[in-house]
Every structure is written in structure tokens, then in C-alpha cells.
Design a protein around this motif. Structure first.
Motif: not given
Length: 672
Positions: A471-476
Motif C-alpha cells: 500500500d502507499p505507506s511503503v516508502i522504504s
């Protein structure tokens, strides 16, 4: 981007992201140190750096900031941009230029600013020089690199720097202000090179003759001056030496004259001299005989002692050799027993993990307690069990039970049967297998990813796989391990732990929905981790990619064959699997032992490597060798052909692989 220039230090080493704590703010060519930064950089008083290459947590870095469009209201509201290196400024304005040169070139500095290999020397008259420093070969000091010192560039210097604050008790350059335009050049070469240049210049200008020094003699003169300590950077003891010699020399002269007179007087007494010579000769003969007899007796006694000691040591060595053989055999038995115990423990924990997966959701608390107890008692294996046993949705839980174990000798037949049963071409399933077991990330269209991965899991993993929904919360990259915003381990983490817990079983995980995340921020890190030796070799990773990206500007645009794109082609009509399910006769899935997969010998790998390296870059060659090893179960010729197809070393490929490459290029804007 903000016009303010900050000076700060990374809070921790970039991996690859970090956060930078500001220390000072540039104002009119100076640095001003402040303690409170929450107003300038709300709300934490620091800035987020997604990638900060070349800087460690010990380095100072000058940077600007810009608002972070992805930051939350309570942190990471600003992003670091335009990071620059800085270096220390040494103030020599009240000294002459020769003093500054001798300090940096001949004497040296005890330390440099962390992360910097240069210093700026501020000179009188608004000038400065930028000097590259290297470690002295015989001390811990830093001295100037001699390369280019004979024509060292001078620059305009902004003296306003000294009107501001020091940063950690040092003057630090302000990028774009402190060091200005080039003004001229100075000769800062070492004393030895300077003397050599002067002598050669004098030789050119003086009249040539027999007394003129040659080039070889000039080199010897310079070397002699350096060895004797007569150059300006040494010779501090010459003046005290000269003053002492003024009184020392006359006294030595008097004593030498007195000794000459004594010798001359004694030499006139011939009878006394002859008698002394005879007595000395006789005494020498007597002493030589006594010493010879004493040495012979001592040597014979010592040799007798050494012979007995040698026999004793030989007996001890023989006894120790026997003991070593026995202990080595015992150690081998204990090692075999330990390996068997580890294998048994792994099998028991895996079986327990499968049984726990059948428990209802209300047993999660008791499972967590059991996992913590096993982690405390069993170390690494218990820690892996604790992660893998953590509760969650059924599709996010590792599949560790079921499946009929098949030998690798039947792999080709099982693969063909599985592909036909699911309605896929044999080539597509085969290429996906050798690519994913070769350590590559296999990317599939989102519409067919789940079904194709389920087909592959039926082949090697007993029919189960983990589905990690992105989902969009995966940034790293770290967000793949823990669910963002909570301490719960993700499906990816639990599948990784299960693979470490049971290395003989293949574990398959699908990263579902790459298009729902800013892939440019974490996919490069994932590809590096997949090639890390610490990744379990039995962890096989697929990914699904849809059409509409949540953040097109941050789409990963890498290069093939870093990933293997595949568009599997399903057969028209009902598949045999669909018909079997319709009549209630579901076939038994199979699984293979990951530890028993056939592999080529070193000589066989070198044969393939020698042919492939003629037409491949290093990156492509690495992919080809990994796929070649994974495909060895099919024989040398087919392994070489499959490796060439996946790595792009030949034009012929399956329709699914060709369509996958075209699809991925079009999907990412023809930039892969």
C-alpha cells in the motif's frame, strides 16, 4: 527550494536514507550557531534525506531544504537538497606565507575535519589556498599532497567568515562564499625540491666549467642536506651545538696533544715494549687453552642434556598426535550429531509452525508467548520461529505443511504436468523457475500474478505461498519487514523467517501491488538485499505490477535484467485443474528439497563463463551465471540456453518473456 544554507550532521549513517540535524545557518558569509531549530525546520528541528551518498554520521554537510510533499504533519516536513562538502579553514593571516607553507607541507596537522581531505589556509591580503592533505608515511600527522605544490592556485578569501561562529571549535567554509575567484599562484613545494630547483637554476645561469656541479651531484647535495638536517624544517639543534663547540673543541685538542706526548715517550723505551709484547703473547696462549677446554666440557654436557630432552619431546609428540586423532574423530562425531540435532529441531519447529497455523485467531496471544519462550531458549532458530509464528491473515501466513516430496530427477516431468494442469505454457513456468531460484525478482502483470504464483507454489512449495499486500505507506525497504504504523511483522518478514527456520523447503512470497507504492524509494534496496549472502536461498520472491501508479514521478526505472518481466500466456478454454476442481478431485501439490538441488562443478561453471563473457557486461554475466546454476537440473545444454534467454544473451525467448519485456518497458515509459 529554500534560499537558506544550513550546516549539519547526519543523525545516523545513510542506509540509504537518514535525517540531518542542523548545527548552524549561513548569514552574510558566516556561520551562526543556534540551539533551537524547531521553528526553522518544524516540527522536529531536522530534515529528511532520502539518499545522502558519500556522507557518514561523523561528517559535516552543507545543505538546503525544500518542503516534503510526502511528509506527515508531525515529522519529515522538509527534505535535504543540494548537499555539499565543507572543509576546515586555518587562520594564517597574521603570519607570513612561508610559515603557513612549512606548517602544512613540512610539519603537518594532527587531524582533519571528518569526511574531508583538504584544508583552506587563509593568508594575509585577502587570499587563501586550498591544500589537499594525505597521511604522512611515517607518522599519524596529515601533510600536504606534494603533487602540484610548485604551482598552487591562490583564491580570493572572504574574511567575513571569522566574524561569525566557530562550529565545534573550528572555522568551516561556507560553500559559494568563503573561497572566491582564482587570483594567482604560489610555489609551496617541499624544501628538498626547492633546493634542487635553485641549484639547477644556478647551474644554468653560471659559466660552465670543471668546477660546475653536474645534475647527479646536485641530487647528492640535496640528499646530503636533507640527511644532515640542514634544511629549514630541521636543524634546530645546530645553534646550541655551535655555542658548546666553542669551549669543547679547545679542551679536546689539549687532551689529544697530551696523549700523543705519552705515546711518543713510551715508544722510546724499546726493552719495556719488547717484554710487554712477549708477556702478552704468552698470556694469550694460556687463555685460549683454558677457554677451549672449558667450552668443550660445557658443550658435551649440554649436548647430553639436549639428547635426553629430545627423546622425551619425541615421546610427548607421539602421544599428542594419537590424542589429536582421537579428539578429531570425537569432534567429527559430535559435529554429525549436532547437524542431525539441528535438522531435527528445524523439522520439529516447522511442523509445530504448521500446526499453529490451524489454530483459531483467538490463540494469537498464546502463540506469541510460546514464540518468545522459544526465542529465549533456542537463540537464532527460536527467533526465526517467533517471527514466523506471529498471527495474521491466512494469505499473509507462511505455508509450511502439505505437499508430496519429489526427487529432483523427476523435476522436468513434474514441471510439465503442473504447467499443463494450470493451463500455462511449459516455457513460461520453466523460465520463471530458473529466474526466481537464480535470485532474481520476477515481475508479473497484476491481473495474472496471483494465479501464476499459485501454480508455481504447487510445483516447488507444496501449494502454499505468502501474499504481501503493498500500500502507499511503503516508502522504504524497512517497511517491508514491519507493517507501517505498527510493530507487527509483515508477510514478507514471516516468510523470510520461515525460510531460515527450514532451509530444505522452498518458501514463495508475492509482493502484490508494486503500482500502489513509490517504488523508486525502496525497490533498488530490495534488489541489493536479494543478492546479499544473508538472504535465504530458499526464499523465492515474485511481484505484481498494475497499470495505474499511485506516484508516477517515483516509479522505479531500473534496467533489465535486474528484474525478469514475464507475461504468462494461459491456454484458451478450461484448464485440467479447473475440471478437476469441478468434479472434486484436486491433485496433490508437490514440493522439492532446496538443499538437494543439483549444481554444476567449478570446472563446468568456468566452461559456461568463458563462452558467455565474450558478449556480456558484468551485470548481465552475473545474472546468466546465477540462472545457469539454477537450471543445471535440466542438463548443461538447456541450462546454458535458459541462462542466455533470461539474461538477454540471445534473441530467441519464450512468448511470455518477450511480451513481459515489452510490457515492462511500455509500463515504465521505455526507460528500462
Amino acid at each position: 527550494m529554500s534560499d537558506h544554507l544550513f550546516l549539519g550532521r547526519p543523525a545516523f549513517d545513510p542506509r540509504p536514507y537518514t535525517r540531518v540535524d542542523p548545527l548552524a545557518l549561513a548569514e552574510s558569509g558566516t556561520w551562526h550557531v543556534y540551539r533551537e531549530w524547531s521553528k526553522a525546520l518544524p516540527t522536529e528541528g531536522r530534515a529528511f534525506a532520502p539518499r545522502l551518498q558519500g556522507f557518514s554520521s561523523r561528517c559535516l554537510v552543507a545543505f538546503r531544504v525544500e518542503p516534503n510533499g510526502k511528509g506527515t504533519q508531525d515529522r519529515d516536513q522538509f527534505v535535504v537538497v543540494d548537499p555539499r562538502e565543507v572543509c576546515e579553514v586555518l587562520d594564517f593571516r597574521k603570519a607570513d606565507a612561508e610559515t603557513a607553507r612549512r606548517q602544512l607541507v613540512e610539519v603537518g596537522q594532527p587531524r582533519l575535519l571528518a569526511g574531508s581531505d583538504s584544508v583552506v589556509a587563509a593568508l594575509a591580503g585577502g587570499l587563501c589556498v586550498l591544500v589537499k592533505m594525505v597521511r604522512h608515511p611515517s607518522s599519524d600527522l596529515w601533510v600536504a599532497d606534494t603533487s602540484g605544490l610548485e604551482h598552487l592556485q591562490t583564491y580570493a578569501f572572504d574574511e567575513r567568515l571569522f566574524e561569525g561562529d566557530q562550529v565545534e571549535e573550528r572555522w568551516v567554509t561556507v560553500p559559494g562564499s568563503t573561497v572566491g575567484a582564482a587570483m594567482g599562484a604560489v610555489n609551496w613545494c617541499p624544501d628538498t625540491e626547492f633546493l634542487d630547483t635553485v641549484l639547477k637554476r644556478l647551474r644554468k645561469t653560471s659559466q660552465q666549467g670543471p668546477s660546475a656541479p653536474t645534475r647527479a651531484q646536485i641530487g647528492q647535495i640535496v640528499m646530503q642536506f636533507d640527511r644532515a638536517g640542514l634544511l629549514p624544517n630541521s636543524g634546530r639543534d645546530l645553534e646550541p651545538m655551535r655555542e658548546r663547540l666553542q669551549t669543547f673543541a679547545p679542551s679536546v685538542g689539549k687532551n689529544v696533544l697530551a696523549m700523543d706526548e705519552i705515546v711518543e715517550t713510551l715508544s722510546t723505551l724499546t726493552p719495556i715494549r719488547d717484554r710487554l709484547a712477549a708477556e702478552l703473547s704468552e698470556r694469550r696462549v694460556e687463555l685460549e687453552g683454558e677457554i677451549r677446554r672449558e667450552l668443550e666440557a660445557n658443550l658435551l654436557h649440554e649436548l647430553e642434556d639436549r639428547s635426553g630432552e629430545r627423546d622425551r619431546l619425541a615421546q610427548e609428540v607421539a602421544a599428542l598426535a594419537t590424542d589429536v586423532v582421537a579428539r578429531r574423530a570425537e569432534l567429527d562425531r559430535e559435529r554429525v550429531a549436532l547437524d542431525e540435532a539441528r535438522s531435527t529441531l528445524s523439522e520439529e519447529l516447522t511442523q509445530l509452525l504448521g500446526e499453529l497455523g490451524e489454530l483459531p485467531p483467538d490463540a494469537d496471544a498464546r502463540i506469541a508467548v510460546l514464540g518468545r519462550r522459544l526465542a529465549a531458549k533456542l537463540g537464532e532458530a527460536g527467533a526465526a520461529f517467533e517471527v514466523a509464528a506471529e498471527g495474521g491473515p491466512p494469505w499473509a501466513t507462511p505455508h509450511v505443511s502439505g505437499g508430496e516430496i519429489k526427487p529432483w530427477s523427476e523435476f522436468d516431468q513434474i514441471l510439465q504436468a503442473t504447467a499443463i494442469r494450470w493451463g500455462y505454457t511449459v516455457d513460461d513456468v520453466l523460465l520463471a523457475d530458473v529466474a526466481v531460484r537464480g535470485g532474481r525478482l520476477v515481475v508479473l502483470p497484476d491481473r495474472s500474478a496471483a494465479a501464476f504464483v499459485a501454480c508455481y507454489a504447487d510445483l516447488v512449495a507444496g501449494g502454499g505461498y505468502g501474499r504481501h499486500v503493498l500500500d502507499p505507506s511503503v516508502i522504504s525497504l524497512d517497511d517491508l519487514w514491519h507493517c507501517p504504523g505498527s510493530a507487527r511483522h509483515s508477510c514478507f518478514a514471516k516468510t523470510w523467517a520461515a525460510a531460515r527456520l527450514d532451509p530444505a523447503r522452498f518458501h514463495v512470497v508475492l509482493l502484490d501491488g508494486l503500482h500502489r507504492t513509490p517504488t523508486a524509494l525502496w525497490v533498488p534496496g530490495l534488489l541489493e538485499v536479494m543478492q546479499d549472502p544473508r538472504r535465504p536461498r530458499n526464499l523465492l520472491i515474485f511481484a505484481g505490477l498494475g497499470t495505474a501508479s499511485v506516484d508516477p514521478d517515483r516509479d522505479w526505472r531500473g534496467a533489465l535484467p535486474e528484474v525478469v518481466a514475464l507475461c504468462p500466456l494461459a491456454t484458451d478454454g478450461a484448464s485440467p485443474r479447473l475440471l478437476s476442481r469441478a468434479v472434486g478431485a484436486t491433485p496433490q501439490p508437490t514440493r522439492l528439497n532446496a538443499l538437494l538441488a543439483p549444481e554444476p562443478t567449478a570446472a563446468e561453471v568456468m566452461d559456461f563463463f568463458t563462452v558467455a563473457e565474450l558478449e556480456a557486461s558484468a551485470a548481465v554475466l552475473e545474472v546468466a551465471c546465477q540462472v545457469h546454476r539454477a537450471a543445471w537440473v535440466l542438463g548443461a545444454e538447456r541450462a546454458a540456453s535458459l541462462a542466455a534467454a533470461v539474461a538477454g544473451l540471445k534473441n530467441e525467448a519464450s512468448a511470455g518473456l518477450f511480451a513481459g519485456s515489452s510490457w515492462l518497458r511500455e509500463r515504465l515509459g521505455n526507460k528500462v
